[in-house]
Design a protein around this motif. Structure first.
Motif: not given
Length: 233
Positions: A156-157, A159-160, A162, A193, A195-196, A199, A206
């Motif tokens: 999940v890192d 996409f988000e 942080k 990275k 885009k959200k 996900k 996660g």
């Protein structure tokens, strides 16, 4: 499946952590020495939190904050499983309770027994991972393994933006290990990275990937592996 010109043995299993995997490595490497090891423990590093007898406890001299509570619930679960296996009446009552959905424990009590690791728990769990990984590297060199890769998987890192604190600790630790043992040890990470919106297309949660996510991850790892390796082509 991308490259069928080499054989591999997969030691992964549900919930595996380095305490378990270092034991498997020490057992098998005496009889069979692979040319390459891919070491991937990003998500299960903290699985030892709550254990009262983890592998490097004598070295770290640290007791996880909820070890006694975790052991108590583990004992209850084992007892519950045993009773279901051997007592037909108990198993029948359990199924009845489950079906009519009686809440024996209310929401407030559940909140109080929820086990949440402290910052020190996370730090020491990561340190335990570091000790095991360094031992795996030293043993691998001793027995003639040619290359050792630490794989940092898609999560999940990606996409988000942080990172979770435990993943920050993991990233810092594997970079320190790479610096100590480079070029024998190299990190392969899926740092790209996305885009959200992607996900839900690639991840189940996660850490776990959907089929499409696994294909993407495999291609990222493979491209980096063939660019780093002197063996796989």
């Amino acid at each position: 499946k991308i490259n069928k010109n080499f054989e591999f043995k997969n030691y992964a299993f549900h919930g595996a952590n380095t305490d378990q995997q270092i034991v498997l490595l020490l057992m098998d490497i005496i009889q069979y020495t692979p040319q390459i090891i891919l070491w991937s423990n990003k998500f299960n590093t903290t699985n030892i939190i709550g254990q009262s007898n983890y592998r490097n406890k004598d070295i770290l001299k640290y007791e996880f904050s909820n070890a006694k509570k975790t052991q108590f619930f583990l004992y209850i679960k084992r007892l519950d499983k045993s009773l279901k296996s051997y007592l037909l009446f108990y198993s029948l009552i359990d199924k009845i309770i489950h079906r009519i959905n009686i809440k024996l424990i209310n929401e407030e009590i559940l909140k109080t027994i929820k086990i949440k690791p402290t910052k020190q728990d996370l730090i020491h769990a990561t340190k335990n991972f570091e000790i095991n990984t360094i031992e795996a590297i030293k043993v691998s060199k001793k027995f003639g393994v040619k290359e050792f890769y630490i794989i940092s998987l898609l999560s999940v890192d990606n996409f988000e933006g942080k990172k979770q604190y435990k993943h920050e600790l993991y990233d810092q630790t594997i970079r320190n290990i790479e610096n100590l043992y480079y070029p024998y040890v190299k990190i392969i990470e899926t740092e790209q990275k996305f885009k959200k919106e992607k996900k839900n297309e690639l991840l189940c949660d996660g850490a776990h990937k959907k089929y499409k996510g696994n294909i993407l991850q495999a291609n990222i790892i493979y491209k980096k592996l063939i660019s780093y390796s002197n063996i796989i082509r």
